[in-house]
Design a protein around this motif. Structure first.
Motif, PDB file in Angstrom:
ATOM      1  N   VAL A 138       0.838  -1.201   0.000  1.00 40.22           N
ATOM      2  CA  VAL A 138       0.000   0.000   0.000  1.00 40.22           C
ATOM      3  C   VAL A 138       0.870   1.247   0.000  1.00 40.22           C
ATOM      4  CG1 VAL A 138      -1.696   1.312   1.323  1.00 40.22           C
ATOM      5  CG2 VAL A 138      -1.946  -1.160   1.091  1.00 40.22           C
ATOM      6  N   ARG A 139       1.852   1.292   0.895  1.00 42.97           N
ATOM      7  CA  ARG A 139       2.762   2.436   0.949  1.00 42.97           C
ATOM      8  C   ARG A 139       3.605   2.510  -0.327  1.00 42.97           C
ATOM      9  NH1 ARG A 139       4.380   7.416   1.752  1.00 42.97           N
ATOM     10  NH2 ARG A 139       6.347   7.701   2.880  1.00 42.97           N
ATOM     11  N   GLY A 140       4.055   1.372  -0.816  1.00 44.19           N
ATOM     12  CA  GLY A 140       4.862   1.368  -2.027  1.00 44.19           C
ATOM     13  C   GLY A 140       4.119   1.945  -3.208  1.00 44.19           C
ATOM     14  N   ARG A 141       2.856   1.566  -3.379  1.00 42.07           N
ATOM     15  CA  ARG A 141       2.097   2.067  -4.524  1.00 42.07           C
ATOM     16  C   ARG A 141       1.744   3.536  -4.362  1.00 42.07           C
ATOM     17  NH1 ARG A 141      -1.500  -2.666  -7.283  1.00 42.07           N
ATOM     18  NH2 ARG A 141      -0.024  -4.360  -6.972  1.00 42.07           N
ATOM     19  N   ALA A 142       1.531   3.974  -3.118  1.00 41.39           N
ATOM     20  CA  ALA A 142       1.275   5.396  -2.884  1.00 41.39           C
ATOM     21  C   ALA A 142       2.489   6.225  -3.295  1.00 41.39           C
ATOM     22  CB  ALA A 142       0.939   5.631  -1.418  1.00 41.39           C
ATOM     23  N   LEU A 143       3.682   5.759  -2.966  1.00 41.95           N
ATOM     24  CA  LEU A 143       4.895   6.462  -3.367  1.00 41.95           C
ATOM     25  C   LEU A 143       5.072   6.437  -4.881  1.00 41.95           C
ATOM     26  CD1 LEU A 143       7.371   5.338  -0.571  1.00 41.95           C
ATOM     27  CD2 LEU A 143       6.849   7.698  -1.181  1.00 41.95           C
ATOM     28  N   ALA A 144       4.746   5.322  -5.511  1.00 46.01           N
ATOM     29  CA  ALA A 144       4.849   5.236  -6.970  1.00 46.01           C
ATOM     30  C   ALA A 144       3.957   6.281  -7.631  1.00 46.01           C
ATOM     31  CB  ALA A 144       4.480   3.835  -7.439  1.00 46.01           C
ATOM     32  N   GLU A 145       2.753   6.446  -7.100  1.00 47.94           N
ATOM     33  CA  GLU A 145       1.838   7.432  -7.656  1.00 47.94           C
ATOM     34  C   GLU A 145       2.344   8.842  -7.399  1.00 47.94           C
ATOM     35  OE1 GLU A 145      -2.643   8.685  -6.531  1.00 47.94           O
ATOM     36  OE2 GLU A 145      -2.408   6.630  -7.270  1.00 47.94           O
ATOM     37  N   GLN A 146       2.862   9.077  -6.194  1.00 48.12           N
ATOM     38  CA  GLN A 146       3.326  10.407  -5.837  1.00 48.12           C
ATOM     39  C   GLN A 146       4.540  10.826  -6.666  1.00 48.12           C
ATOM     40  OE1 GLN A 146       4.125  10.783  -1.684  1.00 48.12           O
ATOM     41  NE2 GLN A 146       4.755  12.933  -1.810  1.00 48.12           N
ATOM     42  N   LEU A 147       5.417   9.891  -6.959  1.00 50.14           N
ATOM     43  CA  LEU A 147       6.637  10.201  -7.704  1.00 50.14           C
ATOM     44  C   LEU A 147       6.453  10.098  -9.217  1.00 50.14           C
ATOM     45  CD1 LEU A 147       9.146   8.327  -5.391  1.00 50.14           C
ATOM     46  CD2 LEU A 147       9.175  10.782  -5.883  1.00 50.14           C
ATOM     47  N   GLY A 148       5.277   9.688  -9.637  1.00 46.12           N
ATOM     48  CA  GLY A 148       5.059   9.482 -11.063  1.00 46.12           C
ATOM     49  C   GLY A 148       5.342  10.724 -11.899  1.00 46.12           C
ATOM     50  N   GLY A 149       4.955  11.900 -11.388  1.00 45.12           N
ATOM     51  CA  GLY A 149       5.187  13.126 -12.132  1.00 45.12           C
ATOM     52  C   GLY A 149       6.665  13.430 -12.317  1.00 45.12           C
ATOM     53  N   SER A 150       7.449  13.249 -11.259  1.00 45.51           N
ATOM     54  CA  SER A 150       8.891  13.498 -11.348  1.00 45.51           C
ATOM     55  C   SER A 150       9.554  12.512 -12.298  1.00 45.51           C
ATOM     56  CB  SER A 150       9.525  13.387  -9.954  1.00 45.51           C
ATOM     57  OG  SER A 150       8.953  14.323  -9.067  1.00 45.51           O
ATOM     58  N   PHE A 151       9.127  11.256 -12.225  1.00 47.90           N
ATOM     59  CA  PHE A 151       9.708  10.244 -13.103  1.00 47.90           C
ATOM     60  C   PHE A 151       9.364  10.530 -14.568  1.00 47.90           C
ATOM     61  CE2 PHE A 151       9.743   6.721  -9.638  1.00 47.90           C
ATOM     62  CZ  PHE A 151      10.695   7.441  -8.947  1.00 47.90           C
ATOM     63  N   ALA A 152       8.111  10.938 -14.811  1.00 51.08           N
ATOM     64  CA  ALA A 152       7.706  11.244 -16.181  1.00 51.08           C
ATOM     65  C   ALA A 152       8.481  12.450 -16.713  1.00 51.08           C
ATOM     66  CB  ALA A 152       6.204  11.513 -16.230  1.00 51.08           C
ATOM     67  N   TRP A 153       8.712  13.434 -15.853  1.00 51.96           N
ATOM     68  CA  TRP A 153       9.490  14.600 -16.279  1.00 51.96           C
ATOM     69  C   TRP A 153      10.900  14.184 -16.679  1.00 51.96           C
ATOM     70  CZ3 TRP A 153      13.899  16.372 -13.820  1.00 51.96           C
ATOM     71  CH2 TRP A 153      14.396  17.587 -14.282  1.00 51.96           C
ATOM     72  N   LEU A 154      11.500  13.258 -15.934  1.00 52.80           N
ATOM     73  CA  LEU A 154      12.840  12.792 -16.261  1.00 52.80           C
ATOM     74  C   LEU A 154      12.865  12.125 -17.639  1.00 52.80           C
ATOM     75  CD1 LEU A 154      15.771  12.427 -15.151  1.00 52.80           C
ATOM     76  CD2 LEU A 154      15.056  10.137 -14.430  1.00 52.80           C
ATOM     77  N   ARG A 155      11.802  11.390 -17.994  1.00 51.13           N
ATOM     78  CA  ARG A 155      11.747  10.740 -19.307  1.00 51.13           C
ATOM     79  C   ARG A 155      11.847  11.773 -20.425  1.00 51.13           C
ATOM     80  NH1 ARG A 155       7.371   7.746 -21.257  1.00 51.13           N
ATOM     81  NH2 ARG A 155       8.817   6.438 -22.429  1.00 51.13           N
ATOM     82  N   HIS A 156      11.255  12.940 -20.198  1.00 50.47           N
ATOM     83  CA  HIS A 156      11.310  13.972 -21.236  1.00 50.47           C
ATOM     84  C   HIS A 156      12.715  14.518 -21.426  1.00 50.47           C
ATOM     85  CE1 HIS A 156       7.028  14.012 -21.898  1.00 50.47           C
ATOM     86  NE2 HIS A 156       6.791  14.203 -20.616  1.00 50.47           N
TER      87      HIS A 156
END
Length: 768
Positions: free
Chosen positions: A466-484
């Motif tokens: 539960v905590r792991g997936r919450a962090l994945a969702e929270q960091l998704g924006g930063s990770f997507a920005w890095l892909r760009h």
């Protein structure tokens, strides 16, 4: 087409797609036959599905344990098949040097199936068990509710899974129907083969031509009729679980340009970078997850769909329509940028996933985007609202009884006027630079690029799911920005441990900014949504296993390994690591009970047995993995084929929660847990004689394959292995001449049997 791809259309109608993958250690094959559930005779519902199962029973040349499935399992490979509306596909992956042997087995089983009465009876029961399970499987019920929107042809509403009632008791008559279906459709005019691996294109072509030789030509299947929507296609489905909105489009085209454009649309929609559709929907609380699916693909039509996990369909529909309008205004440069992101996503896949996506999923086939040809076709959609609060109205379709009713689309909410961001965009302000001496960060191959960082908690520790997936969702924006910016980032559960894998660009400011976002996320208190139960009981047990094996559900320490990058980057990362906060307070796990029930709402019995390797050394770990390779096909043969406990049976080596062991698992609609456990134990006891019969040649073949596969692992796995060795934890030997004997294997096998107090068993008992 790039220089590593080759497309051939042979004079007999066979289509060959060849892909040279330099540096790959595995090869994959996928055979697609243009015949599926909607092609079967009305009298024989499920016939195509049954034939798919039966082909794995073996052919003339490779019977028994030499047939494709147990042979692939013995190599540690992957093998599966699927029956779709108008297609059937068989796909598998093995070590590269075994591809030719696999092709011979595939050809034998497809062209010369035995279709014995015993096999027909056995697989009929397996399919009947599948059908009973699917009666409560939310994805299957949702798909049936969507397909019911097609009024013509009637096959979209007909029953196709198959059952004992459909197949009847006259096995001879059923066999005649199978033979006729096979003779009609399994011909070269209807076939397509994809091969992918490190072999040269010429070598792949030679294997493909050997495979094609001898195929009957037959007659190509006629193009299927164009599907027609019902007068009121929008619907709602009453189902427990998270509320979902499906938006889909029945497109009267099915060419490469359209499928490529749908893949590009998906890449735009899945972007979670700041200002994107997904980022803003999450910020507003309107949607947590977006996923894309193909509901149907044919010769002249296709039906893509997007699923939103949302509680507010009115807000979602408004946001989606505004997003599509703004998407149409994106520049050619922006569309080319997202097309490159889609290509990068595809290139990170395994050979098997590549051939599957190229045939059955989302694979960019061109560097040139074609979004302008797709967007005008998306004006008319078919929507499905899935909610526990939907009205109850009985609908029988595809063999399922659904609570499905028509739905009038809600008025689109205009409370929010959306302005979306499409990339690339300028780099955010970096955090102030900090340096450290690199202590605590293992740095390999300095001054090479790109740089990859593996960052994980202390050994035997991890946050819960539960905590792991919450962090994945929270960091998704930063990770997507890095892909760009050309990088990649992932926070995911790997072998029961949540960890970061970061491919960093040469821009040090980007790396610093990302590490700051990670540190901020780890101290935040973002809401963690409870996870819905897995629809398959066995998957629920696998999801629960890390919590049983871990020493802690938190960690106050971080450890990392960096491959590539310069000394300054390593210093900056080490400094950021030194101040990383704990994921949460360290919570010592309670001593695990030997046998634990796991809650699941289904009505089937599932049992998972994990036998850990105690006091692991490189030699004992190698012996364990060889044992698992020996167990796997025989366990499947015993429980799935001979005892017929159900369709879900697996046995393999598993590392979970930093513990190595052997996993045995099965799910059955009617066999009690106690009986399953007794069969597991009996199988292990009987393996003593099987191991004693192994020749030294057999054992060394397993050893060499395992050591070769270990050398070909991806960068993250290599970094993980290096960290483990630094900590004194067991990894496979690095010496390629390592020897094992039957005495070594028997000794370890007996040790595993004798340590029953250390066994961990999870079970999910069906509703009584």
């Amino acid at each position: 087409m790039d220089q590593n791809q080759r497309l051939l259309r042979l004079c007999n109608g066979f289509e060959l797609h060849l892909s040279h993958q330099p540096g790959a250690s595995q090869s994959a094959a996928l055979l697609q036959v243009k015949a599926g559930s909607y092609d079967e005779p009305a009298r024989w519902s499920g016939l195509a599905h049954l034939l798919e199962h039966l082909l794995f029973s073996g052919g003339e040349q490779f019977p028994g344990q030499q047939r494709l499935m147990p042979w692939v399992q013995s190599l540690g490979g992957q093998v599966n098949a699927t029956t779709l509306a108008y297609r059937t596909a068989y796909f598998w992956q093995v070590p590269a040097n075994c591809l030719g042997d696999g092709m011979a087995r595939l050809k034998d089983m497809v062209l010369h199936p035995q279709l014995t009465a015993a096999a027909i009876a056995q697989e009929s029961r397996v399919i009947d068990a599948e059908y009973r399970l699917l009666q409560q499987h939310l994805p299957a019920l949702t798909e049936a509710a969507l397909l019911h929107s097609i009024e013509n042809p009637a096959c979209f509403r007909d029953f196709h899974v198959g059952s004992l009632a459909c197949f009847g008791e006259d096995t001879a008559l059923l066999r005649q129907a199978l033979v006729a279906f096979h003779a009609r459709y399994y011909v070269s005019q209807n076939a397509q083969l994809r091969l992918s691996g490190p072999q040269s294109l010429d070598e792949l072509e030679e294997m493909a031509r050997q495979f094609v030789a001898g195929w009957p030509e037959g007659t190509a299947r006629a193009a299927e009729p164009l599907p027609q929507l019902a007068a009121a296609p929008h619907a709602q489905l009453k189902q427990n679980g998270p509320q979902q909105l499906w938006i889909s489009w029945l497109i009267q085209r099915s060419d490469d340009v359209i499928r490529d454009a749908v893949t590009l649309l998906r890449e735009f929609a899945l972007d979670a970078a700041p200002g994107s559709l997904l980022a803003q929907l999450r910020e507003q609380g309107f949607c947590r997850e977006i996923s894309f699916h193909w509901l149907s693909t044919g010769d002249n039509s296709c039906w893509p769909a997007v699923k939103f996990i949302t509680d507010t369909p009115d807000q979602l529909l408004a946001a989606w329509q505004q997003w599509l309008a703004q998407l149409a205004e994106t520049s050619p440069q922006q569309q080319a940028h997202y097309q490159q992101l889609a290509l990068r996503r595809f290139h990170h896949l395994t050979p098997l996933e590549k051939v599957r996506q190229q045939t059955l999923g989302f694979a960019p086939e061109s560097a040139i985007p074609h979004l302008d040809q797709l967007l005008p076709l998306l004006k008319e959609s078919v929507c499905l609202w899935v909610s526990p609060d939907a009205p109850t109205q009985t609908c029988v379709t595809q063999g399922y009884t659904l609570s499905r009713s028509s739905w009038s689309l809600p008025s689109m909410s205009l409370e929010v006027r959306w302005k979306f961001t499409f990339y690339p965009q300028p780099l955010p302000e970096p955090a102030p630079a900090v340096l450290a001496d690199g202590a605590g960060l293992l740095h390999l191959k300095p001054d090479s690029w790109p740089a990859t960082l593996l960052l994980r908690p202390a050994w035997h520790c991890s946050p819960d799911a539960v905590r792991g997936r919450a962090l994945a969702e929270q960091l998704g924006g930063s990770f997507a920005w890095l892909r760009h910016l050309g990088g990649e980032a992932e926070w995911a559960e790997v072998q029961g441990i949540w960890q970061f894998t970061l491919q960093l660009p040469a821009n040090h400011s980007a790396a610093q900014w990302l590490m700051t976002q990670i540190a901020d996320a780890l101290v935040s208190t973002s809401p963690a949504h409870p996870l819905p139960p897995e629809s398959i009981a066995l998957r629920q047990l696998l999801a629960a296993l890390p919590g049983v094996l871990l020493a802690s559900t938190g960690s106050g320490q971080w450890q990392g390994a960096l491959l590539g990058g310069d000394r300054t980057l390593a210093q900056q990362l080490a400094a950021r690591m030194a101040v990383l906060p704990p994921l949460e307070e360290v919570e010592k796990a309670r001593p695990a009970r030997q046998m634990q029930p796991i809650a699941h709402p289904g009505n089937e019995n599932a049992l998972l047995l994990f036998i850990p390797l105690l006091d692991a050394t490189p030699a004992s770990l190698l012996a364990l993995q060889v044992l698992a390779r020996c167990y796997e096909p025989l366990f499947f043969q015993r429980l799935r084929v001979e005892l017929q406990v159900g369709y879900a049976v697996t046995c393999r080596y598993l590392r979970c929660g930093d513990r190595d062991g052997v996993l045995l698992a099965a799910q059955s609609p009617d066999v009690p847990i106690a009986t399953l456990l007794a069969e597991f134990k009996a199988f292990l006891r009987n393996m003593t004689a099987q191991i004693a019969q192994l020749t030294q040649e057999d054992i060394q073949q397993h050893v060499q394959r395992l050591l070769h596969e270990a050398q070909g692992q991806n960068i993250a796995t290599t970094l993980q292995r290096t960290l483990r060795r630094e900590a004194g934890l067991a990894e496979l030997p690095e010496e390629t001449n390592t020897q094992l004997t039957a005495v070594d294997l028997l000794g370890l096998h007996q040790q595993l049997l004798s340590q029953r107090r250390q066994w961990r068993m999870l079970f999910s008992r069906g509703k009584q």
